[in-house]
Design a protein around this motif. Structure first.
Motif, PDB file in Angstrom:
ATOM      1  N   ALA A  33      23.005  -8.819  -2.847  1.00 21.73           N
ATOM      2  CA  ALA A  33      21.821  -7.978  -2.606  1.00 21.73           C
ATOM      3  C   ALA A  33      21.011  -7.797  -3.885  1.00 21.73           C
ATOM      4  CB  ALA A  33      22.236  -6.631  -2.037  1.00 21.73           C
ATOM      5  N   GLY A  34      21.676  -7.569  -5.001  1.00 20.07           N
ATOM      6  CA  GLY A  34      20.970  -7.417  -6.268  1.00 20.07           C
ATOM      7  C   GLY A  34      20.264  -8.696  -6.687  1.00 20.07           C
ATOM      8  N   GLU A  35      20.925  -9.834  -6.466  1.00 22.48           N
ATOM      9  CA  GLU A  35      20.298 -11.111  -6.808  1.00 22.48           C
ATOM     10  C   GLU A  35      19.104 -11.407  -5.897  1.00 22.48           C
ATOM     11  OE1 GLU A  35      23.246 -14.151  -6.873  1.00 22.48           O
ATOM     12  OE2 GLU A  35      24.418 -13.153  -8.430  1.00 22.48           O
ATOM     13  N   ALA A  36      19.205 -11.032  -4.631  1.00 24.13           N
ATOM     14  CA  ALA A  36      18.084 -11.239  -3.704  1.00 24.13           C
ATOM     15  C   ALA A  36      16.904 -10.346  -4.097  1.00 24.13           C
ATOM     16  CB  ALA A  36      18.521 -10.958  -2.269  1.00 24.13           C
ATOM     17  N   ARG A  37      17.178  -9.095  -4.476  1.00 27.44           N
ATOM     18  CA  ARG A  37      16.104  -8.204  -4.942  1.00 27.44           C
ATOM     19  C   ARG A  37      15.465  -8.747  -6.212  1.00 27.44           C
ATOM     20  NH1 ARG A  37      19.640  -4.139  -3.337  1.00 27.44           N
ATOM     21  NH2 ARG A  37      20.495  -3.970  -5.429  1.00 27.44           N
ATOM     22  N   SER A  38      16.278  -9.281  -7.099  1.00 26.73           N
ATOM     23  CA  SER A  38      15.750  -9.851  -8.332  1.00 26.73           C
ATOM     24  C   SER A  38      14.856 -11.055  -8.048  1.00 26.73           C
ATOM     25  CB  SER A  38      16.917 -10.265  -9.234  1.00 26.73           C
ATOM     26  OG  SER A  38      16.457 -10.849 -10.405  1.00 26.73           O
ATOM     27  N   ALA A  39      15.266 -11.907  -7.101  1.00 25.44           N
ATOM     28  CA  ALA A  39      14.448 -13.067  -6.733  1.00 25.44           C
ATOM     29  C   ALA A  39      13.110 -12.609  -6.155  1.00 25.44           C
ATOM     30  CB  ALA A  39      15.190 -13.949  -5.736  1.00 25.44           C
ATOM     31  N   CYS A  40      13.142 -11.612  -5.282  1.00 29.48           N
ATOM     32  CA  CYS A  40      11.893 -11.081  -4.721  1.00 29.48           C
ATOM     33  C   CYS A  40      11.019 -10.454  -5.803  1.00 29.48           C
ATOM     34  CB  CYS A  40      12.201 -10.044  -3.640  1.00 29.48           C
ATOM     35  SG  CYS A  40      12.929 -10.731  -2.147  1.00 29.48           S
ATOM     36  N   GLY A  41      11.642  -9.740  -6.737  1.00 31.89           N
ATOM     37  CA  GLY A  41      10.891  -9.123  -7.834  1.00 31.89           C
ATOM     38  C   GLY A  41      10.215 -10.159  -8.721  1.00 31.89           C
ATOM     39  N   CYS A  42      10.937 -11.227  -9.029  1.00 31.27           N
ATOM     40  CA  CYS A  42      10.347 -12.290  -9.863  1.00 31.27           C
ATOM     41  C   CYS A  42       9.176 -12.952  -9.154  1.00 31.27           C
ATOM     42  CB  CYS A  42      11.404 -13.336 -10.207  1.00 31.27           C
ATOM     43  SG  CYS A  42      12.618 -12.780 -11.409  1.00 31.27           S
ATOM     44  N   ALA A  43       9.354 -13.269  -7.874  1.00 27.98           N
ATOM     45  CA  ALA A  43       8.271 -13.916  -7.123  1.00 27.98           C
ATOM     46  C   ALA A  43       7.081 -12.968  -6.975  1.00 27.98           C
ATOM     47  CB  ALA A  43       8.770 -14.359  -5.753  1.00 27.98           C
ATOM     48  N   GLY A  44       7.341 -11.700  -6.698  1.00 30.24           N
ATOM     49  CA  GLY A  44       6.252 -10.724  -6.566  1.00 30.24           C
ATOM     50  C   GLY A  44       5.525 -10.505  -7.883  1.00 30.24           C
ATOM     51  N   THR A  45       6.277 -10.460  -8.984  1.00 32.20           N
ATOM     52  CA  THR A  45       5.656 -10.295 -10.301  1.00 32.20           C
ATOM     53  C   THR A  45       4.785 -11.493 -10.649  1.00 32.20           C
ATOM     54  OG1 THR A  45       7.523  -8.952 -11.052  1.00 32.20           O
ATOM     55  CG2 THR A  45       6.138  -9.935 -12.754  1.00 32.20           C
ATOM     56  N   LEU A  46       5.283 -12.689 -10.375  1.00 33.93           N
ATOM     57  CA  LEU A  46       4.480 -13.884 -10.640  1.00 33.93           C
ATOM     58  C   LEU A  46       3.189 -13.858  -9.817  1.00 33.93           C
ATOM     59  CD1 LEU A  46       4.201 -16.696 -11.978  1.00 33.93           C
ATOM     60  CD2 LEU A  46       5.237 -17.618  -9.899  1.00 33.93           C
ATOM     61  N   LEU A  47       3.302 -13.531  -8.528  1.00 33.81           N
ATOM     62  CA  LEU A  47       2.112 -13.475  -7.676  1.00 33.81           C
ATOM     63  C   LEU A  47       1.128 -12.435  -8.195  1.00 33.81           C
ATOM     64  CD1 LEU A  47       0.564 -14.329  -5.150  1.00 33.81           C
ATOM     65  CD2 LEU A  47       1.858 -12.598  -3.881  1.00 33.81           C
ATOM     66  N   GLY A  48       1.622 -11.261  -8.540  1.00 40.11           N
ATOM     67  CA  GLY A  48       0.750 -10.204  -9.051  1.00 40.11           C
ATOM     68  C   GLY A  48       0.052 -10.598 -10.343  1.00 40.11           C
ATOM     69  N   LEU A  49       0.792 -11.210 -11.264  1.00 40.02           N
ATOM     70  CA  LEU A  49       0.188 -11.624 -12.529  1.00 40.02           C
ATOM     71  C   LEU A  49      -0.851 -12.726 -12.337  1.00 40.02           C
ATOM     72  CD1 LEU A  49       3.254 -11.594 -14.951  1.00 40.02           C
ATOM     73  CD2 LEU A  49       1.265 -10.065 -14.970  1.00 40.02           C
ATOM     74  N   LEU A  50      -0.526 -13.697 -11.482  1.00 42.76           N
ATOM     75  CA  LEU A  50      -1.488 -14.787 -11.246  1.00 42.76           C
ATOM     76  C   LEU A  50      -2.769 -14.259 -10.604  1.00 42.76           C
ATOM     77  CD1 LEU A  50       0.907 -17.619 -10.023  1.00 42.76           C
ATOM     78  CD2 LEU A  50      -0.368 -17.540 -12.170  1.00 42.76           C
ATOM     79  N   LEU A  51      -2.624 -13.368  -9.632  1.00 42.48           N
ATOM     80  CA  LEU A  51      -3.809 -12.798  -8.987  1.00 42.48           C
ATOM     81  C   LEU A  51      -4.598 -11.936  -9.964  1.00 42.48           C
ATOM     82  CD1 LEU A  51      -2.392 -11.840  -5.471  1.00 42.48           C
ATOM     83  CD2 LEU A  51      -3.929 -13.737  -6.036  1.00 42.48           C
ATOM     84  N   LEU A  52      -3.904 -11.163 -10.789  1.00 45.71           N
ATOM     85  CA  LEU A  52      -4.573 -10.303 -11.755  1.00 45.71           C
ATOM     86  C   LEU A  52      -5.334 -11.124 -12.793  1.00 45.71           C
ATOM     87  CD1 LEU A  52      -4.917  -7.333 -12.666  1.00 45.71           C
ATOM     88  CD2 LEU A  52      -2.964  -7.700 -14.172  1.00 45.71           C
ATOM     89  N   ILE A  53      -4.706 -12.159 -13.304  1.00 42.82           N
ATOM     90  CA  ILE A  53      -5.373 -13.010 -14.298  1.00 42.82           C
ATOM     91  C   ILE A  53      -6.583 -13.708 -13.684  1.00 42.82           C
ATOM     92  CG2 ILE A  53      -5.092 -15.122 -15.669  1.00 42.82           C
ATOM     93  CD1 ILE A  53      -2.205 -14.161 -16.217  1.00 42.82           C
ATOM     94  N   ASP A  54      -6.394 -14.238 -12.472  1.00 38.65           N
ATOM     95  CA  ASP A  54      -7.490 -14.939 -11.805  1.00 38.65           C
ATOM     96  C   ASP A  54      -8.635 -13.966 -11.485  1.00 38.65           C
ATOM     97  OD1 ASP A  54      -8.348 -17.434 -11.124  1.00 38.65           O
ATOM     98  OD2 ASP A  54      -7.359 -17.483  -9.168  1.00 38.65           O
ATOM     99  N   PHE A  55      -8.283 -12.753 -11.044  1.00 37.67           N
ATOM    100  CA  PHE A  55      -9.307 -11.748 -10.747  1.00 37.67           C
ATOM    101  C   PHE A  55     -10.034 -11.328 -12.023  1.00 37.67           C
ATOM    102  CE2 PHE A  55     -10.628  -7.305 -10.175  1.00 37.67           C
ATOM    103  CZ  PHE A  55     -11.475  -7.461  -9.095  1.00 37.67           C
ATOM    104  N   GLY A  56      -9.279 -11.148 -13.107  1.00 42.94           N
ATOM    105  CA  GLY A  56      -9.871 -10.758 -14.384  1.00 42.94           C
ATOM    106  C   GLY A  56     -10.804 -11.829 -14.936  1.00 42.94           C
ATOM    107  N   ALA A  57     -10.493 -13.077 -14.669  1.00 39.62           N
ATOM    108  CA  ALA A  57     -11.346 -14.173 -15.136  1.00 39.62           C
ATOM    109  C   ALA A  57     -12.531 -14.389 -14.209  1.00 39.62           C
ATOM    110  CB  ALA A  57     -10.535 -15.468 -15.240  1.00 39.62           C
TER     111      ALA A  57
END
Length: 189
Positions: A33-57
């Motif tokens: 369960a902890g590893e699955a949450r970590s995988a979701c967190g990493c994917a969500g963080t990547l998506l958020g950062l990519l969208l934020l950078i793209d939106f900022g640009a």
């Protein structure tokens, strides 16, 4: 006499059968369960950062958003952990796309796979094959004990042709990590 909502047999043979294979003999990966949450967190963080950078640009478009979501989804698929469980005579490894089962009381071979990360490959007499990371067994001693007991049955039945060395290596690693955990908890480290 009722136990857990189902009727239990009153005969001596029936009660002996219940004590021979208790329901608690099944073991599961406690870290999944902890590893699955970590995988979701990493994917969500990547998506958020990519969208934020793209939106900022100022270059975010619907197509780029779909592209970033697909990339984050791909990362999630790569990082998603397998779920390992073991019961008397059976080890189950569930991934995203398929489930593999191997009869641990009829093992034919246990070997290390070659590759970037070490994997333990188990094969049974029925042609079943399961592959798992040995760190799952090290992190979950009850899971290892179920597998070890059934592997000993395979050795006693002379079905296990190769792999006793790999099993001894995993056993030594599990015992070492368990001893270190005891020392950490007791303050003797």
């Amino acid at each position: 006499m009722r136990a857990m909502g189902r009727r239990t047999p009153r005969t001596a043979a029936g009660s002996a059968a219940l004590t021979a294979r208790p329901p608690s003999a099944a073991a599961h990966d406690r870290t999944w369960a902890g590893e699955a949450r970590s995988a979701c967190g990493c994917a969500g963080t990547l998506l958020g950062l990519l969208l934020l950078i793209d939106f900022g640009a100022g270059t975010l478009t619907p197509w780029r958003g779909v592209l970033w979501a697909g990339l984050a989804g791909l990362l999630l698929v790569v990082l998603w952990p397998v779920r390992v469980s073991a019961g008397p005579g059976l080890l189950t490894v569930r991934g995203l796309l398929r489930t593999r089962r191997v009869r641990t009381d009829r093992l034919v071979s246990v070997r290390w796979s070659d590759g970037v990360s070490r994997r333990l490959v188990l094969r049974d007499a029925d042609g079943g094959r399961a592959e798992l990371d040995p760190r799952v067994l090290v992190a979950n001693p009850p899971l290892w004990h179920v597998l070890d007991a059934d592997a000993r049955t395979s050795v006693a039945r002379a079905t296990l042709r190769c792999g006793e060395t790999a099993l001894r290596q995993v056993s030594a690693r599990v015992e070492r990590e368990s001893a270190l955990a005891v020392f950490r908890v007791s303050g003797l480290e």
